[in-house]
Structures are given as structure tokens and as C-alpha cells.
Design a protein around this motif. Structure first.
Motif, PDB file in Angstrom:
ATOM      1  N   THR A  45       4.236 -26.487  15.510  1.00 50.66           N
ATOM      2  CA  THR A  45       4.601 -25.445  14.663  1.00 50.66           C
ATOM      3  C   THR A  45       3.541 -24.970  13.552  1.00 50.66           C
ATOM      4  O   THR A  45       3.171 -25.955  12.616  1.00 50.66           O
ATOM      5  N   TYR A 266      -2.045 -19.886  23.668  1.00 52.72           N
ATOM      6  CA  TYR A 266      -2.286 -20.892  22.731  1.00 52.72           C
ATOM      7  C   TYR A 266      -3.992 -21.009  22.671  1.00 52.72           C
ATOM      8  O   TYR A 266      -4.399 -21.187  21.694  1.00 52.72           O
ATOM      9  N   ILE A 277       2.486 -19.197  17.615  1.00 47.92           N
ATOM     10  CA  ILE A 277       3.620 -20.174  18.096  1.00 47.92           C
ATOM     11  C   ILE A 277       4.406 -19.103  18.994  1.00 47.92           C
ATOM     12  O   ILE A 277       4.356 -17.776  19.038  1.00 47.92           O
ATOM     13  N   GLY A 290       7.264 -25.079  22.541  1.00 52.26           N
ATOM     14  CA  GLY A 290       7.486 -24.015  21.590  1.00 52.26           C
ATOM     15  C   GLY A 290       8.758 -24.284  20.602  1.00 52.26           C
ATOM     16  O   GLY A 290       8.852 -25.371  20.465  1.00 52.26           O
TER      17      GLY A 290
END
Length: 535
Positions: A45, A266, A277, A290
Motif C-alpha cells: 500500500t 504496477y 495501488i 491489492g
């Protein structure tokens, strides 16, 4: 851990380390993402999301004109699938009967957007205190909100004739916020009955909007999944969103297409040296790939993982604009933000602009109210982390349920007498966050002259007739017992209230709680934050 995908960069890094003899011995792990769940689950995150906590997204599309009641984003689908239903009858009464010639597509010219101003929207979002924001890029209805090469059915070529995603991306980033794009388009496969010859959805000429012609119950075709992925990559490459949010039905797409997109996204973040994210619902992605999203809900207790709620500013919930909507009061919105953050979550709040591009005044006022509160109390939200306990009070008790749908259950007004006050957040509900050596205790209602926070001391009762400070009672069910750290009397340096700043008198009473005298006047209108500084 810095992740890189470029082998040339890997070689350059190796040479740099080899040639610099004065550099300290440093272990650097270098990795690139591969289209496997093992690789993708290493994603973390972003710090900007951990710090920012609060964001806004917008449901703005054809449905903000076509929707009549209930969830406006689904009105059209129900009208096509079940025309005899209340929603179907209302759609026909207002817009006309669905036929092989007339349908949802013919309402696009009504979605005018002539007053849409991306800078005005972004300015409002920033003033609300949001740290990330953006539009629904494509909903289930198949109408893209950017200038897409995959379909003429988009807002740049029809309706507003504006590249909404592009304009909002530029405006939102200019305000220092991170950019969100939300995608619901996987469900377009079954949103309209393309097999029903009595509706215009069965005409191949309109498949770019309604979806490919197929028999009811068919699985998505390779061509459909290629376009699903292609649209996502188009938005990622052209507009560089920081957050790609997925609605449900991601799991109807074949797994390798999903892995390919997640890998591309990503790795695109690595190329830009930016943290990105993806969020998802249900079990549409494996754990760790995720951020888990809870629609209209929240974790009902402190979790070991972070998560996000998407909810809406109206209390319909409508999800998009329709006349005569009721909007959540500012107090609700703040209490629900605080509740989520204290349970290790984040909040993504939806607003529904009108078809002409204006944001309803009630929504504006609610957002500005949140912003005013966050100007005073944002220190207890931004940059904080969840503590070892999330809170106490009637709406903070431990529960066996891990999640709850809560927004519509909270009609919050702690300043009024309520016979069923235990069902609402109020002065007995206190939520914790922490930052550095500070513990923040947010009281979700004005407590009067003083407040006693019971969960900050142990409630072990008596041992051999003596009140035992710090005595560890193995009975976890003891009254007022909440597992996690407690305060010691010699570790508190000061206690103040945000917005007031004056030192407050306090007493840490064994087996009772931390008693704090309140300021003489309230520093804000809604929730009230005690700042407990520890040595």
C-alpha cells in the motif's frame, strides 16, 4: 523496498555499487513484477494512501440523467431486464418505451455537461480535505469518460464532448492530490440483454455501448476481454492514475488477463517512480495483491490489514444524481471517516454531479463542512496509524462480525436526546489513532464538563482487597476490558484539545479510566479530539 524492472538499470546499479569503494555495505533488493500472484502479492500500500486516508470519486455519466429512483446507475439495466418492475415502469413513463429503435443510447444527448469545470471540481475536493480523487472512468453501461480508441461511445465524442478523465486528471494533480480512476466495465457483458430482439441492445450497430451480441449465460469472449484490458491500459498509459479502483465482477474476466493488467499497471508505477495501488471487492484478487474494498460498509473491529470503504454522500444510496435526494449530514460523514481510520481503513466518498456538470449545493456544503472540520482536526487523521485498540463505547464494542454495512444505520445527531442513542455514534463513542508519541482520542459527541475514557486503564477489579494498578486479569471478558496497550500515570506529558490548545486537567484513575476536563467552549461543531502527548 525499491522495485525496478529495467535490466539496464540493474546493471547500472551494480556498476555504481562496485565502483564506489567508500559506500557502506548496503543490501539492496531489486525486483520487477511478473504476471504471477506470487510476484504481484509483494506490492505494498502506498505511503500516500496510508497518510491521506480520505478521497472522493464521482459517478457522472448518462445515468445521472436517465436515473429516476433507487440506484440510478442500475436503473437502465433493470428497465431492459425487467420492464414490468417499478424501476422499469418509471423508466418507460419518463423516457419512453424501450423498442428495437429506442433505448438508453438515445439519452446520451441529454447528458450535456455544458457546466462541467474540472478545475472547479478539483478545488472543491481539495477544500473538502480529500487527498485523492477522480472519476468513474467507465461504469457498467459501456460509456467511457475518456477519448478512447476502442469505442466511439465515449464522453469525448458524444454527450459532453469532453475528455472528462483527462481534464480531471490534470486538475486534480495540479491541486496536489493523487488521481483515482474507477472501473466497473467488466460487468458490461451482462448489463444489457444483447440477446433480446425486442430491444435496441440486440443491434450490433450499438455493441460498443451495450456489449457484444451473445446468448444469455455465455461466458465473455476473448475479444471482449482484450478490449476490457485494452481500455485499462489506455487509461493507465495516457492519464497515469495513482489508484485504479475496481467494482465487483472482476472475476468474470479470465485470470491471465487480470494478471497481465495488474502487472502492467504496477510496473508502470515503477517506470514513473510513483507508488500506485489497485483496489478490489470480495475475493476478486488474491490477498495482498491489492487493497480490499468494502462497499457501504466497514470493518467492525480493528483489522491486521488495511482496507477501504466506498460509500456515497447521499443516503439513498443513489450513487449518482437524481432529484429530491437526501444527503448525509456533515456529522455522519465525519464520524464514519473517524470510525474507519481507527479500524485501519480509508474512506472513498462518492458524489453524483448533475447531467449538466454542476455539483448539487447540498453535496458542496457537506464536503466543505468536512473540510472545515479537517482544518482543525486533520492532525488526528492525516499521517496517523491505527493503534492497538480502535475505540470504546456503544458503537465500538467488540463484535463477532468482521464487517458491517453501517452508513444507512447511522442517523447521527448526538446533540439531541435520543431514546435509542446506543444505535448512534455519540459522546460515549471514542476512537483512537496514533502518530509518533501522540495518542489521539476522538470523541464523537460533546461529553459535557469532562470525559472518562475507560479503556485506557485496566479494569481488573480487586485482588486481596487492594485495587491493583496494572494488574493483568486473564479474564478477557472483564467489564470495560479492551485488549491492547494502556496508559501509565507517569508517561503522560500533556493533554490538549485540537482547536483549543490549552492544557487540560486530567487524572488517570485505576480501574476507572482517564478523566479529562473539557475546555469551556467547543473548538468545532462535530467530533472533538483530545491530543495525549506521551513522554
Amino acid at each position: 523496498m525499491r522495485l525496478v524492472r529495467n535490466t539496464a538499470l540493474l546493471l547500472a546499479t551494480f556498476i555504481l555499487y562496485s565502483c564506489n569503494e567508500n559506500r557502506s555495505n548496503e543490501v539492496v533488493q531489486i525486483q520487477y513484477y511478473e504476471p504471477t500472484w506470487e510476484s504481484l502479492s509483494q506490492h505494498q500500500t502506498p505511503e500516500w494512501l496510508k497518510d491521506g486516508k480520505f478521497g472522493i470519486y464521482t459517478h457522472w455519466g448518462i445515468y445521472c440523467y436517465s436515473g429516476i429512483n433507487g440506484n440510478v446507475t442500475w436503473n437502465s439495466s433493470v428497465a431492459y431486464m425487467n420492464p414490468e418492475s417499478e424501476w422499469g415502469q418509471d423508466f418507460e413513463r419518463v423516457h419512453g418505451k424501450l423498442t428495437p429503435e429506442f433505448g438508453y443510447k438515445d439519452l446520451i444527448p441529454k447528458f450535456t455537461g455544458e457546466k462541467f469545470d474540472a478545475d472547479e471540481w478539483a478545488d472543491l475536493f481539495a477544500k473538502s480535505g480529500a487527498k485523492f480523487a477522480g472519476p468513474v472512468a467507465e461504469h457498467h453501461d459501456g460509456f467511457a469518460m475518456w477519448d478512447s480508441q476502442y469505442s466511439q461511445w465515449n464522453a469525448a465524442q458524444m454527450g459532453p464532448k469532453r475528455d472528462v478523465v483527462g481534464e480531471l486528471g490534470k486538475a486534480i494533480k495540479a491541486k496536489g492530490m493523487k488521481f483515482v480512476t474507477a472501473f466497473h466495465h467488466s460487468a458490461n457483458w451482462y448489463f444489457f440483454p444483447t440477446w433480446d430482439k425486442t430491444k435496441d441492445s440486440s443491434n450490433p450497430e450499438f455493441s460498443g455501448l451495450y456489449g457484444p451480441i451473445h446468448e444469455e449465460g455465455d461466458v465473455p469472449t476473448k475479444e471482449y476481454m482484450e478490449e476490457w484490458k485494452g481500455k485499462l491500459i489506455e487509461v493507465v498509459d495516457n492519464y497515469q492514475p495513482d489508484f485504479v479502483w475496481f467494482d465487483f465482477a472482476l472475476d468474470i474476466i479470465r485470470e491471465d488477463y487480470v494478471k497481465d493488467f495488474v502487472t502492467h499497471y504496477y510496473n508502470s508505477g515503477l517506470d514513473r517512480n510513483e507508488e500506485v495501488i489497485i483496489s478490489y471487492k470480495h475475493h476478486d484478487l488474491p490477498p495482498g495483491v491489492g487493497l480490499f474494498d468494502l462497499e457501504l460498509g466497514a470493518a467492525s473491529k480493528l483489522t491486521h490489514y488495511d482496507w477501504i470503504t466506498d460509500t456515497t454522500i447521499d443516503n439513498g444510496p443513489s450513487w449518482g444524481y437524481r432529484p429530491n435526494l437526501e444527503y448525509e449530514p456533515v456529522n455522519n460523514l465525519i464520524d464514519n471517516l473517524v470510525y474507519r481510520v481507527s479500524n485501519n481503513g480509508y474512506l472513498l466518498l462518492n458524489i453524483g454531479p448533475k447531467w449538466d456538470g454542476t455539483i448539487p449545493e447540498e453535496a458542496k456544503n457537506a464536503l466543505l463542512g468536512m473540510g472545515n472540520w479537517l482544518k482543525i482536526n486533520g492532525e488526528a487523521i492525516y499521517g496517523t496509524r491505527a493503534w492497538t485498540k480502535s475505540g470504546e463505547g456503544p458503537e465500538s464494542e467488540e463484535t463477532e462480525e468482521e464487517y458491517e454495512v453501517m452508513d444507512d444505520l447511522k442517523d447521527l445527531n448526538p446533540d439531541e436526546e435520543d431514546e435509542d442513542e446506543g444505535m448512534d455514534f455519540g459522546k460515549e463513542d471514542i476512537r483512537f489513532t496514533t502518530k509518533g508519541n501522540v495518542l489521539y482520542a476522538t470523541i464523537l459527541g460533546w461529553p459535557g464538563d469532562s470525559v472518562t475514557i475507560k479503556s485506557l486503564v485496566r479494569h481488573s477489579g480487586y485482588t486481596k482487597g487492594k485495587k491493583a494498578w496494572g494488574y493483568v486479569d486473564l479474564d478477557e471478558d472483564a467489564q470495560n476490558h479492551i485488549s491492547g496497550y494502556y496508559l501509565y500515570p507517569d508517561e503522560i506529558e500533556s493533554i490538549t484539545m485540537l482547536g483549543d490548545g490549552n492544557a487540560l486537567d486530567w487524572e488517570l484513575i485505576p480501574a476507572v479510566g482517564l478523566k479529562v476536563q473539557m475546555p469551556k467552549s467547543r473548538p468545532c461543531e462535530h467530533a472533538y479530539v483530545l491530543k495525549i502527548v506521551r513522554k
